[in-house]
Enzyme design. Structure first.
Site, mmCIF file in Angstrom:
data_model
loop_
_atom_site.group_PDB
_atom_site.id
_atom_site.type_symbol
_atom_site.label_atom_id
_atom_site.label_comp_id
_atom_site.label_asym_id
_atom_site.label_seq_id
_atom_site.Cartn_x
_atom_site.Cartn_y
_atom_site.Cartn_z
ATOM 1 N N ARG A 47 62.971 35.000 20.675
ATOM 2 C CA ARG A 47 62.817 33.714 21.380
ATOM 3 C C ARG A 47 61.515 33.764 22.168
ATOM 4 O O ARG A 47 60.916 34.830 22.327
ATOM 5 C CB ARG A 47 63.984 33.518 22.351
ATOM 6 C CG ARG A 47 63.943 34.524 23.486
ATOM 7 C CD ARG A 47 65.033 34.351 24.516
ATOM 8 N NE ARG A 47 64.795 35.189 25.660
ATOM 9 C CZ ARG A 47 65.138 36.480 25.763
ATOM 10 N NH1 ARG A 47 65.752 37.065 24.766
ATOM 11 N NH2 ARG A 47 64.864 37.192 26.829
ATOM 12 N N HIS A 80 68.565 44.667 35.891
ATOM 13 C CA HIS A 80 68.118 44.221 34.564
ATOM 14 C C HIS A 80 67.627 42.783 34.545
ATOM 15 O O HIS A 80 67.431 42.203 33.477
ATOM 16 C CB HIS A 80 69.218 44.395 33.504
ATOM 17 C CG HIS A 80 69.648 45.800 33.382
ATOM 18 N ND1 HIS A 80 68.820 46.792 32.920
ATOM 19 C CD2 HIS A 80 70.787 46.412 33.748
ATOM 20 C CE1 HIS A 80 69.453 47.951 32.973
ATOM 21 N NE2 HIS A 80 70.636 47.747 33.469
ATOM 22 N N GLU A 91 72.097 57.107 23.419
ATOM 23 C CA GLU A 91 70.656 57.344 23.355
ATOM 24 C C GLU A 91 70.285 58.367 24.428
ATOM 25 O O GLU A 91 70.868 58.368 25.516
ATOM 26 C CB GLU A 91 69.861 56.055 23.663
ATOM 27 C CG GLU A 91 69.740 55.082 22.537
ATOM 28 C CD GLU A 91 68.857 53.892 22.919
ATOM 29 O OE1 GLU A 91 68.465 53.775 24.112
ATOM 30 O OE2 GLU A 91 68.570 53.067 22.038
ATOM 31 N N LYS A 106 72.061 45.658 18.098
ATOM 32 C CA LYS A 106 71.081 46.676 18.552
ATOM 33 C C LYS A 106 71.099 47.916 17.674
ATOM 34 O O LYS A 106 70.087 48.597 17.513
ATOM 35 C CB LYS A 106 71.359 47.048 20.008
ATOM 36 C CG LYS A 106 71.371 45.875 20.979
ATOM 37 C CD LYS A 106 70.126 45.023 20.864
ATOM 38 C CE LYS A 106 70.243 43.751 21.667
ATOM 39 N NZ LYS A 106 69.216 42.755 21.291
HETATM 40 C C1 MV4 Z 1 67.032 52.511 28.423
HETATM 41 C C2 MV4 Z 1 66.376 53.094 29.524
HETATM 42 C C3 MV4 Z 1 66.188 54.474 29.525
HETATM 43 N N1 MV4 Z 1 66.629 55.213 28.469
HETATM 44 N N2 MV4 Z 1 67.454 53.282 27.401
HETATM 45 C C4 MV4 Z 1 67.907 48.568 28.096
HETATM 46 C C5 MV4 Z 1 68.091 47.092 28.363
HETATM 47 C C6 MV4 Z 1 66.876 46.794 29.156
HETATM 48 N N3 MV4 Z 1 66.883 45.559 29.875
HETATM 49 C C7 MV4 Z 1 66.805 47.980 30.057
HETATM 50 N N4 MV4 Z 1 67.123 49.066 29.235
HETATM 51 C C8 MV4 Z 1 66.832 50.371 29.369
HETATM 52 N N5 MV4 Z 1 67.246 51.174 28.371
HETATM 53 C C9 MV4 Z 1 67.246 54.604 27.427
HETATM 54 N N6 MV4 Z 1 67.669 55.382 26.391
HETATM 55 C C10 MV4 Z 1 65.921 52.259 30.581
HETATM 56 C C11 MV4 Z 1 66.134 50.902 30.475
HETATM 57 C C12 MV4 Z 1 65.620 50.066 31.558
HETATM 58 C C13 MV4 Z 1 66.286 50.064 32.777
HETATM 59 C C14 MV4 Z 1 67.441 50.785 32.935
HETATM 60 C C15 MV4 Z 1 68.049 50.768 34.159
HETATM 61 C C16 MV4 Z 1 67.527 50.024 35.221
HETATM 62 C C17 MV4 Z 1 66.415 49.282 35.040
HETATM 63 C C18 MV4 Z 1 65.774 49.272 33.818
HETATM 64 C C19 MV4 Z 1 64.614 48.504 33.625
HETATM 65 C C20 MV4 Z 1 63.996 48.516 32.403
HETATM 66 C C21 MV4 Z 1 64.486 49.307 31.357
#
Ligand code: MV4
Length: 503
Positions: A297, A240, A205, A122
């Site tokens: 993918r 997630h 981040e 990443k």
């Molecule tokens: C984030 C974010 C907010 N700020 N990064 C990374 C993996 C992906 N599946 C979700 N990710 C996120 N990265 C930053 N800098 C918000 C998400 C995010 C998320 C985070 C917590 C709970 C649910 C989420 C759903 C989609 C995206």
């Protein structure tokens, strides 16, 4: 454009609904024999029944079967397969597997191993995207140790995210709201990353609050053509894990789609991408978008893109691997709206705990605008070894409203008995006014969705009441028809037939 490589026999190195999906595409293309692989737990699985040939590859545990590169290549060789499709999950993003397939002289239905490798890191992915002019979330540079991360934090500001370079999909992530929490969060994230990925490299981040998770579908051929096929809104996630996806995104506007689509194509070109892939973005409430990850993918949620573009993405994957040049870049238009519900063997009334058992009743929804990509059938035994997703229920409509009404109708037709499923979760979601407005982001489930155990009782009672009412009506009808006086001139139809019909 002529295709140079010939594929006569395709091995699908996967199971469940995606293996069935790939077999269907191969069958429709014609002239491609399909080879299924199965673990001891999947001997009776649907993909085994649909394939032209099937080979056992070992014990149920994935590392003994679906993750065993040697065994998969041995079956490819023994069966005379000349191509391999990895599906999603398992080895689909393992560069070593792609390399082993290519080294064996077989065709890999997927991206070059190097693209897989680059996007799997990443931190490296962020650097490549920055160099390509694709916006990334403000964060730290590669190669910082704990002390350097602590020093860099104030320049990023709080709240921030600690992330694992080898992570993805939310693993090894920590939200840090106060400086005092940072040191402990870094230590915890490192421990998790080392145990999960064998690589504890971390980065920071800026936290993007109230974000949307919007991803763009990419197709790239071997002749330098790279296109996007629009976006998918994937913000309905629990821990997630995506549960519901839709295309197009209700948050999108044509201008933003233009800009993000161009960024997605630039991202794919930056890594020399070939075949189907997805660029994930975070989009904040002000419509600032940031590169999040690239999935090298085919994704679970690909059907919603297929339904609004009319493109069969699996067939395109196979055609690209055979060397076909894609048609005119502006050939893809978005028509209507599509939604997808992931149907999981989980109990939504018990913290979504996985559920196993034999499917005793499987009544699939059909009718206009409904598609069910399923790996189960009545009599199928759901085991605890694999991902709990059983099927995907997808609906298309001229508008978002019609698609949602359709999927609500289909969810109510869908009957799976013998184990718990999250159908009630989806039935509730598509009934929520706040959701129906389309104004939701990644915080929606946490903020507004609760599955109270007493609701289960209410749901079950409603079902029993419907059946009882049906039986009472049926018997009244029988009396009216004169069966009650022993007249057995015709055998009275089974009451259950009525109940099933009333269902
Ligand atoms: C984030 C974010 C907010 N700020 N990064 C990374 C993996 C992906 N599946 C979700 N990710 C996120 N990265 C930053 N800098 C918000 C998400 C995010 C998320 C985070 C917590 C709970 C649910 C989420 C759903 C989609 C995206």
């Amino acid at each position: 454009m002529a295709e140079t490589a010939l594929i006569k026999k395709l091995l699908i190195a996967n199971r469940g609904e995606i293996a069935v999906r790939v077999i269907r595409a191969a069958r429709e293309l014609g002239g491609i024999q399909t080879v299924a692989v199965y673990s001891d737990a999947d001997r009776e699985a649907l993909h085994v029944r649909y394939a032209d040939e099937a080979y056992g590859i070992g014990q149920p545990a994935p590392r003994e079967s679906y993750l065993n590169i040697e065994k998969l290549l041995e079956v490819a060789q023994r069966s005379g397969a000349d191509a391999v499709h990895p599906g999603y999950g398992f080895l689909s993003e393992r560069a070593e597997f792609a390399e082993a397939v290519l080294d064996a002289g077989l065709i890999w239905i997927g991206p070059p191993p190097d693209a897989i490798r680059q996007m799997g890191d990443k931190l490296a992915a962020r650097a490549i995207m920055q160099a390509a002019g694709v916006p990334v979330v403000p964060g730290t540079e590669p190669g910082l140790d704990d002390a350097a991360l602590l020093r860099a934090a104030p320049s990023i500001g709080f709240p921030l995210m600690v992330k694992a370079a080898a992570g993805g999909g939310g693993k090894g992530m920590r939200v840090v709201r106060e400086p005092a929490e940072l040191e402990a969060a870094i230590a915890a994230a490192r421990r998790e990353a080392e145990s999960a990925f064998g690589d504890g490299t971390l980065y920071l981040e800026k936290l993007i609050e109230g974000a949307h998770h919007i991803e763009f579908q990419i197709l790239a051929d071997t002749h330098g053509n790279t296109i996007h096929l629009g976006e998918r809104e994937c913000s309905i996630q629990r821990r997630h894990q995506k549960l519901f996806e839709e295309a197009p995104s209700p948050f999108m506007d044509p201008e933003l789609r233009e800009r993000m689509g161009a960024a997605a194509v630039a991202a794919a070109r930056a890594v020399g991408y070939v075949n189907a892939g997805t660029i994930e973005f975070l989009v904040d409430a002000e419509k600032n978008y940031y590169f999040l990850e690239m999935n090298t993918r085919l994704q679970v949620e690909h059907p919603v893109t297929e339904l609004v573009t009319g493109v069969d993405l699996v067939k395109e994957q196979i055609r690209i691997a055979r060397g076909r040049r894609m048609g005119p870049v502006d050939g893809v238009t978005i028509k209507g709206h599509a939604v997808e519900c992931r149907i999981n063997a989980e109990d939504p009334y018990n913290n979504f705990l996985p559920s196993v058992g034999t499917v005793t009743v499987h009544i699939a929804p059909t009718g206009p605008g409904v598609r069910l990509d399923s790996g189960i059938y009545a009599g199928y035994e759901v085991t605890p070894y694999y991902d709990p997703m059983l099927a995907k229920l997808i609906a298309w409509g001229e508008t978002r409203g019609e698609a949602l009404l359709r999927v609500r109708r289909a969810l109510n037709e869908y009957k799976i008995m013998g184990l718990k499923t999250n159908l009630p979760f989806h039935q509730k979601l598509v009934d929520m006014t706040r959701f129906l407005t389309g104004k939701y982001d990644t915080s929606f489930l946490e903020r507004y969705m609760t599955m109270r155990p007493e609701e289960e009782e209410e749901g079950a009672l409603a079902e029993v009441a419907a059946i009882v009412a049906t039986l009472v009506e049926h018997q009244a009808r029988q009396r009216a028809l004169g069966f009650a006086n022993g007249d057995t001139a015709q055998k009275a139809p089974s009451p259950w037939k009525w109940a099933a019909r009333r269902w």
